[in-house]
Design an enzyme around this catalytic site. Structure first.
Site, short mmCIF file in Angstrom:
data_model
loop_
_atom_site.label_atom_id
_atom_site.label_comp_id
_atom_site.label_asym_id
_atom_site.label_seq_id
_atom_site.Cartn_x
_atom_site.Cartn_y
_atom_site.Cartn_z
NE ARG A 1 -3.34 0.42 3.23
CZ ARG A 1 -4.59 0.56 2.99
NH1 ARG A 1 -5.17 -0.09 2.42
NH2 ARG A 1 -4.84 1.96 3.22
CE1 TYR B 1 -6.72 -1.18 5.85
CE2 TYR B 1 -4.68 -2.59 5.37
CZ TYR B 1 -5.22 -1.25 5.84
OH TYR B 1 -4.41 -0.46 6.27
CG ASP C 1 -7.98 2.47 1.02
OD1 ASP C 1 -7.73 2.23 2.16
OD2 ASP C 1 -6.87 2.60 0.03
N1 UDP Z 1 3.40 1.23 7.51
C1 UDP Z 1 4.69 1.26 8.35
N2 UDP Z 1 5.06 2.31 8.81
C2 UDP Z 1 4.35 3.61 8.84
C3 UDP Z 1 3.06 3.60 7.92
C4 UDP Z 1 2.70 2.36 7.46
O1 UDP Z 1 5.56 0.12 8.13
O2 UDP Z 1 4.90 4.58 9.29
C5 UDP Z 1 2.91 0.01 7.21
C6 UDP Z 1 2.27 -0.75 8.17
O3 UDP Z 1 2.58 -2.21 7.84
C7 UDP Z 1 0.90 -0.61 7.84
C8 UDP Z 1 0.76 -0.51 6.28
O4 UDP Z 1 1.91 0.33 5.98
O5 UDP Z 1 -0.11 -1.72 8.18
C9 UDP Z 1 -0.54 0.21 5.64
O6 UDP Z 1 -0.43 1.50 6.38
P1 UDP Z 1 -1.61 2.55 6.07
O7 UDP Z 1 -1.16 3.79 6.45
O8 UDP Z 1 -1.99 2.50 4.64
O9 UDP Z 1 -2.74 1.81 7.07
P2 UDP Z 1 -4.17 2.78 7.43
O10 UDP Z 1 -3.91 4.13 7.42
O11 UDP Z 1 -5.15 2.06 6.54
O12 UDP Z 1 -4.26 2.02 8.76
#
Ligand code: UDP
Length: 366
Positions: free
Chosen positions: A172, A348, A350
């Site tokens: 992602r 999951y 969006d």
């Molecule tokens: N992720 C990470 N570091 C960060 C942000 C995200 O490793 O600082 C990874 C982490 O595994 C997470 C995935 O990227 O589950 C997807 O992040 P996203 O921000 O898309 O998740 P959401 O906003 O849907 O919670």
């Protein structure tokens, strides 16, 4: 029958269905077990700031039809999500881009420098066919970024070691060799001015809505009231967990009003080390550039879902996807009941994908 459709859940999926079916002249009842509409995109005003009660939601899409559709219900601002990652006493821009690389490595100045450095970094752990998130992350950005910006955050968020998590989760995140801090690659992005609740209110305009009403307390009675049912709650719970529970991640927020104008200078700061128990800190006013003397912040803690908690994220690993397939098959055997949304379809999604999925379901209602 009293209604053509009973829609269970007043979140985005349910609201899209309700709005479309209303336009077709159907008689609809929307129910929600919570005391408010909008599901997990619910926003509530505190101190004049629209607070994202169930976590930060930024609308982004590359689908022009979806963008035009959602703009009928709200005016979107020009917010661009540019989270900052805090690792111990270091701050980095996300997603991984030239701003991140030049700060991490003081001898990196150009995209070529960065690529060369990452190629070297990848040698420590490169695998031909990555089987899990750790291998995928190292193949993508190398060891240092994995250790500083991915490992701790991911393990806090999912409660599992990165070697046990599916590789797709990390896909992602964009990796760019330009100085561009936009977290998303999508063409369209923004926050509805005035909050998501107002947007959902507009979608549900003219539709009968009953709150604090849990279908599962009185399943047969509700089923007898409508020709068809669209169910957006957890599919395993609907079937009384008959094949066992699906795994979800839950999230808890600690929200505080602070007597200062600007606390962290950004809407989203990710805490990527294990030193802090929370994954993110949100400062809500920055989503809508709200000018006011106070601020509202939320610390986000991730936890294993157990019965009674709110499910947020489906855990789409092999084991759970296989279990979901059994529930899905059972769902398809039911007459006149359709399962949709993140919880009903165990995906999951969006927000833009939720809208696409809702239209897809509406097309296939028999
Ligand atoms: N992720 C990470 N570091 C960060 C942000 C995200 O490793 O600082 C990874 C982490 O595994 C997470 C995935 O990227 O589950 C997807 O992040 P996203 O921000 O898309 O998740 P959401 O906003 O849907 O919670």
């Amino acid at each position: 029958m009293k209604y053509d459709y009973l829609i269970v859940g007043a979140g985005l999926f349910g609201a899209v269905c309700a709005n479309e079916l209303k336009k077709q002249g159907k008689k609809i009842l929307v129910i929600d077990k919570r005391g408010h509409i909008a599901g997990n995109i619910y926003t509530e005003q505190i101190e004049g700031i629209n607070v994202h009660e169930y976590g930060a939601h930024i609308f982004h899409t590359s689908n022009k039809d979806v963008w035009q559709y959602i703009n009928k219900f709200a005016e979107f601002n020009n917010y661009i999500n540019s989270p900052v990652a805090r690792y111990k006493n270091e701050l980095y821009n996300l997603p991984f881009n030239m701003n991140t690389f030049t700060k991490l490595w003081r001898d990196v100045f150009t995209p070529d420098d960065a690529k060369k450095r990452i190629e070297e970094e990848k040698k420590d752990g490169f695998t031909e066919t990555p089987k899990n998130l750790e291998e995928q992350a190292i193949n993508l950005v190398g060891r240092t970024i994995y250790e500083k910006l991915i490992k701790g955050y991911t393990e806090k968020q999912w409660g599992k070691s990165c070697t046990e998590l599916p590789a797709f989760i990390i896909k992602r995140l964009p990796v760019r060799f330009t100085f561009n801090n936009n977290y998303f690659n999508d063409r369209y992005q923004g926050i509805p001015i005035g909050g998501y609740t107002k947007m959902i209110e507009k979608m549900l305009d003219g539709v009968e809505v009953k709150l604090n009403c849990n279908m599962l307390d009185n399943k047969e009675e509700f089923l007898s009231q409508a020709e068809k049912v669209i169910y957006t709650g957890p599919i395993d719970e609907y079937f009384d967990f008959c094949y066992g529970p699906l795994e979800y991640r839950s999230v808890r927020f600690e929200t505080e009003v602070l007597d200062k104008e600007n606390y962290q200078g950004n809407a989203v700061v990710n805490y990527t080390s294990r030193d802090e128990p929370y994954t993110r800190m949100i400062e809500h006013k920055h989503f809508e550039f709200t000018e006011c003397p106070k601020t509202v912040i939320s610390k986000e803690y991730s936890s294993t879902w157990k019965k009674g908690d709110e499910p947020y994220y489906p855990v789409n690993d092999e084991k759970n996807n296989a279990l979901y397939e059994k529930y899905k098959a059972l769902g398809e055997q039911q007459k006149n009941i359709y399962f949709g949304g993140r919880l009903g379809q165990y995906k999951y999604y969006d927000m833009d994908k939720v809208i696409v999925a809702a239209f897809e379901m509406l097309k296939n209602l028999k």
